[in-house]
Design a protein around this motif. Structure first.
Motif, PDB file in Angstrom:
ATOM      1  N   MET A   1      18.490 -49.345  -2.591  1.00  0.00           N
ATOM      2  CA  MET A   1      17.020 -48.602  -2.817  1.00  0.00           C
ATOM      3  C   MET A   1      16.198 -49.188  -1.881  1.00  0.00           C
ATOM      4  SD  MET A   1      17.507 -46.374  -5.247  1.00  0.00           S
ATOM      5  CE  MET A   1      15.632 -46.123  -5.779  1.00  0.00           C
ATOM      6  N   ARG A   2      16.166 -50.348  -1.747  1.00  0.00           N
ATOM      7  CA  ARG A   2      15.415 -51.126  -0.737  1.00  0.00           C
ATOM      8  C   ARG A   2      15.230 -50.465   0.532  1.00  0.00           C
ATOM      9  NH1 ARG A   2      15.210 -57.264   1.333  1.00  0.00           N
ATOM     10  NH2 ARG A   2      13.362 -57.163   2.725  1.00  0.00           N
ATOM     11  N   GLU A   3      16.252 -50.092   1.053  1.00  0.00           N
ATOM     12  CA  GLU A   3      16.362 -49.464   2.312  1.00  0.00           C
ATOM     13  C   GLU A   3      15.941 -48.294   2.370  1.00  0.00           C
ATOM     14  OE1 GLU A   3      17.502 -48.739   6.512  1.00  0.00           O
ATOM     15  OE2 GLU A   3      17.575 -50.398   5.276  1.00  0.00           O
ATOM     16  N   LEU A   4      15.912 -47.193   1.229  1.00  0.00           N
ATOM     17  CA  LEU A   4      15.400 -46.003   1.033  1.00  0.00           C
ATOM     18  C   LEU A   4      13.740 -46.202   0.924  1.00  0.00           C
ATOM     19  CD1 LEU A   4      17.799 -44.256  -1.389  1.00  0.00           C
ATOM     20  CD2 LEU A   4      17.515 -43.744   1.011  1.00  0.00           C
ATOM     21  N   GLU A   5      13.411 -47.196   0.280  1.00  0.00           N
ATOM     22  CA  GLU A   5      11.903 -47.362   0.116  1.00  0.00           C
ATOM     23  C   GLU A   5      11.384 -47.652   1.653  1.00  0.00           C
ATOM     24  OE1 GLU A   5      11.276 -50.305  -2.933  1.00  0.00           O
ATOM     25  OE2 GLU A   5      12.083 -49.034  -4.357  1.00  0.00           O
ATOM     26  N   GLU A   6      12.042 -48.693   2.283  1.00  0.00           N
ATOM     27  CA  GLU A   6      11.596 -49.064   3.554  1.00  0.00           C
ATOM     28  C   GLU A   6      11.604 -47.773   4.627  1.00  0.00           C
ATOM     29  OE1 GLU A   6      13.995 -52.116   4.750  1.00  0.00           O
ATOM     30  OE2 GLU A   6      13.311 -53.657   3.591  1.00  0.00           O
ATOM     31  N   ARG A   8      11.212 -44.503   3.812  1.00  0.00           N
ATOM     32  CA  ARG A   8       9.930 -43.832   3.287  1.00  0.00           C
ATOM     33  C   ARG A   8       8.694 -44.474   3.883  1.00  0.00           C
ATOM     34  NH1 ARG A   8       8.221 -39.164   2.771  1.00  0.00           N
ATOM     35  NH2 ARG A   8      10.046 -39.055   3.787  1.00  0.00           N
ATOM     36  N   ALA A   9       8.481 -45.625   3.448  1.00  0.00           N
ATOM     37  CA  ALA A   9       7.179 -46.243   4.140  1.00  0.00           C
ATOM     38  C   ALA A   9       7.065 -45.993   5.467  1.00  0.00           C
ATOM     39  CB  ALA A   9       7.415 -47.791   3.605  1.00  0.00           C
ATOM     40  N   PRO A  14       3.846 -42.586  10.732  1.00  0.00           N
ATOM     41  CA  PRO A  14       4.453 -42.234  12.008  1.00  0.00           C
ATOM     42  C   PRO A  14       3.958 -42.845  13.324  1.00  0.00           C
ATOM     43  CG  PRO A  14       3.168 -40.298  11.262  1.00  0.00           C
ATOM     44  CD  PRO A  14       3.223 -41.411  10.066  1.00  0.00           C
ATOM     45  N   TRP A  15       2.427 -43.170  13.396  1.00  0.00           N
ATOM     46  CA  TRP A  15       1.886 -43.794  14.522  1.00  0.00           C
ATOM     47  C   TRP A  15       2.761 -45.143  14.779  1.00  0.00           C
ATOM     48  CZ3 TRP A  15      -0.219 -43.195   9.613  1.00  0.00           C
ATOM     49  CH2 TRP A  15      -0.349 -44.496   8.703  1.00  0.00           C
ATOM     50  N   GLU A  16       3.362 -45.868  13.960  1.00  0.00           N
ATOM     51  CA  GLU A  16       3.930 -47.010  14.294  1.00  0.00           C
ATOM     52  C   GLU A  16       5.321 -46.654  15.437  1.00  0.00           C
ATOM     53  OE1 GLU A  16       4.715 -49.330  10.887  1.00  0.00           O
ATOM     54  OE2 GLU A  16       2.721 -49.723  10.504  1.00  0.00           O
ATOM     55  N   GLU A  17       5.677 -45.614  15.310  1.00  0.00           N
ATOM     56  CA  GLU A  17       6.873 -45.227  16.112  1.00  0.00           C
ATOM     57  C   GLU A  17       6.470 -45.609  17.451  1.00  0.00           C
ATOM     58  OE1 GLU A  17      10.721 -44.548  17.442  1.00  0.00           O
ATOM     59  OE2 GLU A  17       9.950 -45.257  15.597  1.00  0.00           O
ATOM     60  N   ASP A  18       5.040 -45.446  17.815  1.00  0.00           N
ATOM     61  CA  ASP A  18       4.710 -45.685  19.364  1.00  0.00           C
ATOM     62  C   ASP A  18       4.759 -47.019  19.772  1.00  0.00           C
ATOM     63  OD1 ASP A  18       4.536 -42.916  19.605  1.00  0.00           O
ATOM     64  OD2 ASP A  18       2.387 -42.826  19.339  1.00  0.00           O
ATOM     65  N   PHE A  19       4.548 -47.985  18.781  1.00  0.00           N
ATOM     66  CA  PHE A  19       4.612 -49.685  19.170  1.00  0.00           C
ATOM     67  C   PHE A  19       6.143 -49.950  19.575  1.00  0.00           C
ATOM     68  CE2 PHE A  19       1.084 -49.651  15.655  1.00  0.00           C
ATOM     69  CZ  PHE A  19       0.212 -49.478  16.821  1.00  0.00           C
ATOM     70  N   LEU A  20       6.152 -50.881  20.422  1.00  0.00           N
ATOM     71  CA  LEU A  20       7.376 -51.545  20.795  1.00  0.00           C
ATOM     72  C   LEU A  20       8.130 -52.195  19.789  1.00  0.00           C
ATOM     73  CD1 LEU A  20       6.379 -52.846  24.552  1.00  0.00           C
ATOM     74  CD2 LEU A  20       7.944 -50.722  24.104  1.00  0.00           C
ATOM     75  N   SER A  43       2.814 -55.288  10.464  1.00  0.00           N
ATOM     76  CA  SER A  43       3.713 -54.324   9.841  1.00  0.00           C
ATOM     77  C   SER A  43       4.958 -54.255  10.895  1.00  0.00           C
ATOM     78  CB  SER A  43       3.015 -52.899   9.995  1.00  0.00           C
ATOM     79  OG  SER A  43       3.536 -51.917   9.428  1.00  0.00           O
ATOM     80  N   ARG A  44       5.982 -53.669  10.151  1.00  0.00           N
ATOM     81  CA  ARG A  44       7.360 -53.351  10.893  1.00  0.00           C
ATOM     82  C   ARG A  44       7.492 -52.149  11.305  1.00  0.00           C
ATOM     83  NH1 ARG A  44      11.292 -57.329   9.921  1.00  0.00           N
ATOM     84  NH2 ARG A  44      12.869 -55.768  10.111  1.00  0.00           N
ATOM     85  N   SER A  45       8.262 -51.778  12.453  1.00  0.00           N
ATOM     86  CA  SER A  45       8.492 -50.532  12.925  1.00  0.00           C
ATOM     87  C   SER A  45       9.917 -49.883  12.398  1.00  0.00           C
ATOM     88  CB  SER A  45       8.107 -50.541  14.422  1.00  0.00           C
ATOM     89  OG  SER A  45       6.781 -50.665  14.594  1.00  0.00           O
ATOM     90  N   VAL A  46      10.657 -51.054  12.065  1.00  0.00           N
ATOM     91  CA  VAL A  46      12.058 -50.846  11.640  1.00  0.00           C
ATOM     92  C   VAL A  46      12.231 -51.235  10.108  1.00  0.00           C
ATOM     93  CG1 VAL A  46      12.829 -50.739  13.953  1.00  0.00           C
ATOM     94  CG2 VAL A  46      12.733 -52.881  12.544  1.00  0.00           C
ATOM     95  N   THR A  47      13.357 -50.795   9.433  1.00  0.00           N
ATOM     96  CA  THR A  47      13.946 -51.365   8.421  1.00  0.00           C
ATOM     97  C   THR A  47      14.393 -52.746   8.341  1.00  0.00           C
ATOM     98  OG1 THR A  47      15.897 -50.275   8.122  1.00  0.00           O
ATOM     99  CG2 THR A  47      14.064 -49.006   7.221  1.00  0.00           C
ATOM    100  N   SER A  48      14.875 -53.541   7.572  1.00  0.00           N
ATOM    101  CA  SER A  48      15.456 -54.747   7.437  1.00  0.00           C
ATOM    102  C   SER A  48      16.941 -54.443   8.131  1.00  0.00           C
ATOM    103  CB  SER A  48      15.384 -55.136   5.951  1.00  0.00           C
ATOM    104  OG  SER A  48      16.209 -54.711   5.157  1.00  0.00           O
ATOM    105  N   THR A  49      17.358 -53.325   7.964  1.00  0.00           N
ATOM    106  CA  THR A  49      18.529 -53.170   8.695  1.00  0.00           C
ATOM    107  C   THR A  49      18.689 -52.527  10.309  1.00  0.00           C
ATOM    108  OG1 THR A  49      18.997 -50.857   7.909  1.00  0.00           O
ATOM    109  CG2 THR A  49      19.920 -52.875   6.573  1.00  0.00           C
TER     110      THR A  49
END
Length: 57
Positions: A1-6, A8-9, A14-20, A43-49
């Motif tokens: 569930m945590r992965e799915l929540e991450e 979705r967040a 979507p603008w965070e995808e532009d950050f390295l 903020s993180r641009s990736v999930t914990s996995t």
């Protein structure tokens, strides 16, 4: 569930995808993004996995 929540967040920011950031792709870790994040950006641009929305493309 945590992965799915991450995931979705990340899809809601979507603008965070532009950050390295490093994402875990099929061939291992890949560098994604094209601009450096702002100073003190917490903020993180990736999930914990290591998943990021850029892997959908």
């Amino acid at each position: 569930m945590r992965e799915l929540e991450e995931r979705r967040a990340l899809l809601d920011r979507p603008w965070e995808e532009d950050f390295l950031h490093w994402a875990r792709g099929e061939a291992g870790w890949e560098l994604h993004g094209r601009i450096a994040p702002p100073p003190r950006w917490r903020s993180r641009s990736v999930t914990s996995t290591g998943w990021c929305p850029g892997l959908l493309r």
